[in-house]
Design an enzyme around this catalytic site. Structure first.
Site, PDB file in Angstrom:
ATOM      1  N   GLY A  76     -15.818  54.845 -18.115  1.00  0.00           N
ATOM      2  CA  GLY A  76     -16.907  54.627 -19.065  1.00  0.00           C
ATOM      3  C   GLY A  76     -17.926  55.748 -19.132  1.00  0.00           C
ATOM      4  O   GLY A  76     -18.862  55.682 -19.940  1.00  0.00           O
ATOM      5  N   GLU A 118     -12.255  55.439 -12.798  1.00  0.00           N
ATOM      6  CA  GLU A 118     -11.145  55.724 -13.708  1.00  0.00           C
ATOM      7  C   GLU A 118     -11.638  56.216 -15.065  1.00  0.00           C
ATOM      8  O   GLU A 118     -11.545  55.512 -16.067  1.00  0.00           O
ATOM      9  CB  GLU A 118     -10.224  54.516 -13.839  1.00  0.00           C
ATOM     10  CG  GLU A 118     -10.971  53.219 -14.017  1.00  0.00           C
ATOM     11  CD  GLU A 118     -10.104  51.988 -13.902  1.00  0.00           C
ATOM     12  OE1 GLU A 118      -9.328  51.910 -12.940  1.00  0.00           O
ATOM     13  OE2 GLU A 118     -10.231  51.119 -14.765  1.00  0.00           O
ATOM     14  N   PRO A 119     -12.130  57.458 -15.094  1.00  0.00           N
ATOM     15  CA  PRO A 119     -12.656  58.012 -16.337  1.00  0.00           C
ATOM     16  C   PRO A 119     -11.545  58.533 -17.253  1.00  0.00           C
ATOM     17  O   PRO A 119     -10.565  59.122 -16.791  1.00  0.00           O
ATOM     18  CB  PRO A 119     -13.493  59.194 -15.848  1.00  0.00           C
ATOM     19  CG  PRO A 119     -12.811  59.618 -14.581  1.00  0.00           C
ATOM     20  CD  PRO A 119     -12.256  58.380 -13.966  1.00  0.00           C
ATOM     21  N   GLY A 120     -11.715  58.300 -18.547  1.00  0.00           N
ATOM     22  CA  GLY A 120     -10.821  58.894 -19.531  1.00  0.00           C
ATOM     23  C   GLY A 120     -11.614  59.881 -20.376  1.00  0.00           C
ATOM     24  O   GLY A 120     -11.451  61.096 -20.307  1.00  0.00           O
ATOM     25  N   ARG A 121     -12.572  59.312 -21.135  1.00  0.00           N
ATOM     26  CA  ARG A 121     -13.339  60.118 -22.082  1.00  0.00           C
ATOM     27  C   ARG A 121     -14.000  61.337 -21.426  1.00  0.00           C
ATOM     28  O   ARG A 121     -13.925  62.450 -21.946  1.00  0.00           O
ATOM     29  CB  ARG A 121     -14.437  59.231 -22.699  1.00  0.00           C
ATOM     30  CG  ARG A 121     -15.195  59.884 -23.831  1.00  0.00           C
ATOM     31  CD  ARG A 121     -16.387  59.014 -24.259  1.00  0.00           C
ATOM     32  NE  ARG A 121     -16.054  57.630 -24.433  1.00  0.00           N
ATOM     33  CZ  ARG A 121     -15.596  57.094 -25.566  1.00  0.00           C
ATOM     34  NH1 ARG A 121     -15.450  57.840 -26.629  1.00  0.00           N
ATOM     35  NH2 ARG A 121     -15.312  55.803 -25.628  1.00  0.00           N
ATOM     36  N   CYS A 173      -5.280  56.899 -48.840  1.00  0.00           N
ATOM     37  CA  CYS A 173      -5.653  56.164 -50.062  1.00  0.00           C
ATOM     38  C   CYS A 173      -6.501  54.935 -49.753  1.00  0.00           C
ATOM     39  O   CYS A 173      -6.126  53.813 -50.070  1.00  0.00           O
ATOM     40  CB  CYS A 173      -4.413  55.779 -50.840  1.00  0.00           C
ATOM     41  SG  CYS A 173      -3.348  54.709 -49.895  1.00  0.00           S
ATOM     42  N   GLU A 174      -7.610  55.144 -49.080  1.00  0.00           N
ATOM     43  CA  GLU A 174      -8.577  54.065 -48.864  1.00  0.00           C
ATOM     44  C   GLU A 174      -9.967  54.682 -48.994  1.00  0.00           C
ATOM     45  O   GLU A 174     -10.198  55.784 -48.479  1.00  0.00           O
ATOM     46  CB  GLU A 174      -8.447  53.462 -47.451  1.00  0.00           C
ATOM     47  CG  GLU A 174      -7.140  52.734 -47.242  1.00  0.00           C
ATOM     48  CD  GLU A 174      -7.159  51.789 -46.047  1.00  0.00           C
ATOM     49  OE1 GLU A 174      -8.245  51.309 -45.672  1.00  0.00           O
ATOM     50  OE2 GLU A 174      -6.074  51.535 -45.516  1.00  0.00           O
ATOM     51  N   TYR A 196      -9.222  59.727 -27.143  1.00  0.00           N
ATOM     52  CA  TYR A 196      -9.012  58.735 -28.189  1.00  0.00           C
ATOM     53  C   TYR A 196      -8.893  59.389 -29.574  1.00  0.00           C
ATOM     54  O   TYR A 196      -9.331  58.842 -30.568  1.00  0.00           O
ATOM     55  CB  TYR A 196     -10.125  57.673 -28.152  1.00  0.00           C
ATOM     56  CG  TYR A 196     -10.295  57.091 -26.762  1.00  0.00           C
ATOM     57  CD1 TYR A 196      -9.292  56.303 -26.197  1.00  0.00           C
ATOM     58  CD2 TYR A 196     -11.420  57.380 -25.979  1.00  0.00           C
ATOM     59  CE1 TYR A 196      -9.415  55.807 -24.911  1.00  0.00           C
ATOM     60  CE2 TYR A 196     -11.548  56.878 -24.682  1.00  0.00           C
ATOM     61  CZ  TYR A 196     -10.541  56.094 -24.167  1.00  0.00           C
ATOM     62  OH  TYR A 196     -10.659  55.608 -22.889  1.00  0.00           O
TER      63      TYR A 196
HETATM   64  N1  LLP Z   1     -10.281  51.738 -17.278  1.00  0.00           N
HETATM   65  C1  LLP Z   1      -9.967  50.734 -18.104  1.00  0.00           C
HETATM   66  C2  LLP Z   1      -9.462  49.478 -17.542  1.00  0.00           C
HETATM   67  C3  LLP Z   1     -10.131  50.878 -19.478  1.00  0.00           C
HETATM   68  O1  LLP Z   1      -9.841  49.878 -20.295  1.00  0.00           O
HETATM   69  C4  LLP Z   1     -10.628  52.104 -20.004  1.00  0.00           C
HETATM   70  C5  LLP Z   1     -10.814  52.293 -21.429  1.00  0.00           C
HETATM   71  C6  LLP Z   1     -10.915  53.146 -19.085  1.00  0.00           C
HETATM   72  C7  LLP Z   1     -10.743  52.915 -17.733  1.00  0.00           C
HETATM   73  C8  LLP Z   1     -11.421  54.485 -19.516  1.00  0.00           C
HETATM   74  O2  LLP Z   1     -12.640  54.398 -20.169  1.00  0.00           O
HETATM   75  P1  LLP Z   1     -13.439  55.735 -20.541  1.00  0.00           P
HETATM   76  O3  LLP Z   1     -13.811  56.435 -19.257  1.00  0.00           O
HETATM   77  O4  LLP Z   1     -12.542  56.579 -21.378  1.00  0.00           O
HETATM   78  O5  LLP Z   1     -14.624  55.273 -21.298  1.00  0.00           O
HETATM   79  N2  LLP Z   1     -10.850  53.892 -28.245  1.00  0.00           N
HETATM   80  C9  LLP Z   1     -12.218  53.781 -27.817  1.00  0.00           C
HETATM   81  C10 LLP Z   1     -12.347  53.674 -26.316  1.00  0.00           C
HETATM   82  C11 LLP Z   1     -11.515  52.571 -25.738  1.00  0.00           C
HETATM   83  C12 LLP Z   1     -11.578  52.481 -24.235  1.00  0.00           C
HETATM   84  C13 LLP Z   1     -10.543  51.570 -23.729  1.00  0.00           C
HETATM   85  N3  LLP Z   1     -10.541  51.414 -22.309  1.00  0.00           N
HETATM   86  C14 LLP Z   1     -13.007  54.970 -28.351  1.00  0.00           C
HETATM   87  O6  LLP Z   1     -12.433  55.787 -29.080  1.00  0.00           O
HETATM   88  O7  LLP Z   1     -14.212  55.093 -28.111  1.00  0.00           O
END
Ligand code: LLP
Length: 418
Positions: free
Chosen positions: A231, A274-277, A346-347, A375
């Site tokens: 997050g 567990e960072p993604g973004r 086309c939207e 994402y």
């Molecule tokens: N762990 C779990 C269980 C999750 O569901 C997620 C994200 C993460 C970690 C990683 O979260 P982050 O660090 O990336 O915030 N598509 C949306 C974001 C969806 C996130 C889904 N879960 C967007 O484009 O903002």
């Protein structure tokens, strides 16, 4: 090449030895471009978040599962979380060992659980009924459980995953039921996890979330790990000087909480995030081409190949992405002008940026949509039978390398059975 408002990419030396216009010439448009150094920097920042020894960063590959980027994360010493057998499959391809992966499942079949069990990958289940399903097929095994201790955060209600309005996690009130099931199926609870939601810019909620999962942890003996989730936010409004998440301050506060807990718990339990973004968003820029400019009822529409099939976030969450303008010829823009940037789908909702004040945009300009590494590509689709773009990585020497081919027309019909 003329960069009209390209301070962000310039400061990062994002394009290395090449330019956006050359990249589009070489690899076509639209095009996802990533920068290896930015990606590695972000991995390192989070690895250094706390001084607590048993600390692990799991890259949440749902944000971007390009094989080359996952390999970089692996090289940087990160582990990984997975959301599906497909993510497990590509993670193993990228070099992650079974013990590096935590499968954070949500409403899955016993076959999917078996997929992970067969590969010796630990599963975190997120309901009482899923715990029972798991117990039936893997009695005597290890398991993790995702809890929802009641704290949520995120940039949009669709991405808040903790608190009272979400499908995720086992409620605290169900802990007695958890204990009964663990006993019934002789399961060993090795870890617990949570994820409060996606994108916080101020660490308070994360700390609050961490403290509440630690309270849950006290209910169970001999946990090997506690995973506090991802997050971590990034500033999407860089051109308006939005500040960064203060990782130093968050790290210091978290460190204190972790040390105190370990002392009280009586073991040097492993803490995971567990960072993604945070890892990948800023290492990606989406390039697109301006094909038309027109005025409709007082609104200037800049028509591009950046439809929501390519980048869904603005349409799905009203997300803001800064936009840079690049030009191959040395023609300066006369003035700044509010424009609405749209794609080719086309939207009428196919809008990437509304009423944006940008340098005057000309036909054939290249636009760079910032902070799309997370994402972005992974949520792209073939809607309107459009081809998903290619992906290019600017390596540490500043040179571009193709890391995923653009779809072909044949890809669109591959699955058809006549
Ligand atoms: N762990 C779990 C269980 C999750 O569901 C997620 C994200 C993460 C970690 C990683 O979260 P982050 O660090 O990336 O915030 N598509 C949306 C974001 C969806 C996130 C889904 N879960 C967007 O484009 O903002």
């Amino acid at each position: 090449m003329l960069g009209l408002n390209n301070t962000v990419s310039q400061q990062l030396n994002f394009y290395g030895n090449t330019t956006p216009t050359k990249l589009v010439e070489q690899y076509g448009s639209p095009l996802y471009v990533y920068n290896e150094e930015v990606f590695r920097d972000r991995c390192r920042e989070l690895k250094d978040l706390v001084t607590y020894k048993n600390f692990q960063v799991n890259y949440s590959v749902k944000a971007n599962s390009n094989l080359s980027l996952m390999k970089l994360a692996h090289e940087e010493g990160l582990k990984a979380d997975a959301m599906s057998p497909g993510e497990i499959y590509v993670e193993q391809m990228a070099g992650f060992k079974s013990s590096d992966i935590l499968y954070i499942s949500n409403n899955v079949s016993s076959e999917e659980m078996q997929f992970a069990i067969d590969r010796n990958i630990l599963i975190s289940v997120d309901s009482i009924s899923q715990l029972e399903t798991y117990g039936k097929i893997n009695s005597g095994g290890n398991v993790a459980i995702r809890f929802n201790p009641g704290v949520g955060a995120g940039h949009h209600e669709k991405v808040i995953t903790g608190g009272k309005k979400t499908k995720f996690g086992v409620a605290i009130s169900d802990i007695p039921k958890v204990k009964v099931l663990l006993k019934t199926y002789n399961l060993y609870l090795v870890g617990i996890n949570q994820h409060i939601g996606s994108l916080f810019m101020d660490g308070d909620k994360y700390i609050e979330g961490a403290m509440s999962i630690l309270n849950v942890a006290k209910e169970f003996d001999n946990l090997e790990f506690i995973d506090m989730g991802g997050g971590f936010g990034i500033p999407y409004q860089k051109l308006a000087s939005q500040g960064r998440l203060d990782l130093v301050n968050l790290g210091e506060r978290l460190d204190k909480v972790l040390h105190e807990f370990a002392t009280e718990y009586g073991s040097e339990v492993t803490f995971k995030i567990e960072p993604g973004r945070y890892i990948v968003a800023e290492s990606g820029i989406l390039l697109g081409t301006v094909h038309s400019i027109k005025e409709n009822f007082g609104i200037t529409y800049v028509g591009t190949d950046l439809g929501f099939n390519v980048l869904k976030r603005p349409v799905m969450y009203d997300s803001h992405h800064d936009i840079e303008v690049y030009r191959s010829e040395n023609i300066p823009s006369q003035n700044s002008h509010p424009v609405t940037i749209v794609g080719n789908i086309c939207e009428s909702g196919d809008i990437i940026a509304k009423d944006r004040l940008l340098p005057q945009i000309l036909h054939n300009d290249i636009l760079g949509v910032l902070d799309v590494g997370a994402y972005g590509y992974c949520m792209a689709s073939n809607y309107n039978n459009r081809l998903r773009p290619a992906e290019v990585l600017i390596d540490s020497n500043g040179n571009p390398k193709l890391i995923r081919k653009r779809d072909t027309l044949e890809d669109l019909v591959r699955g058809f059975v006549l």
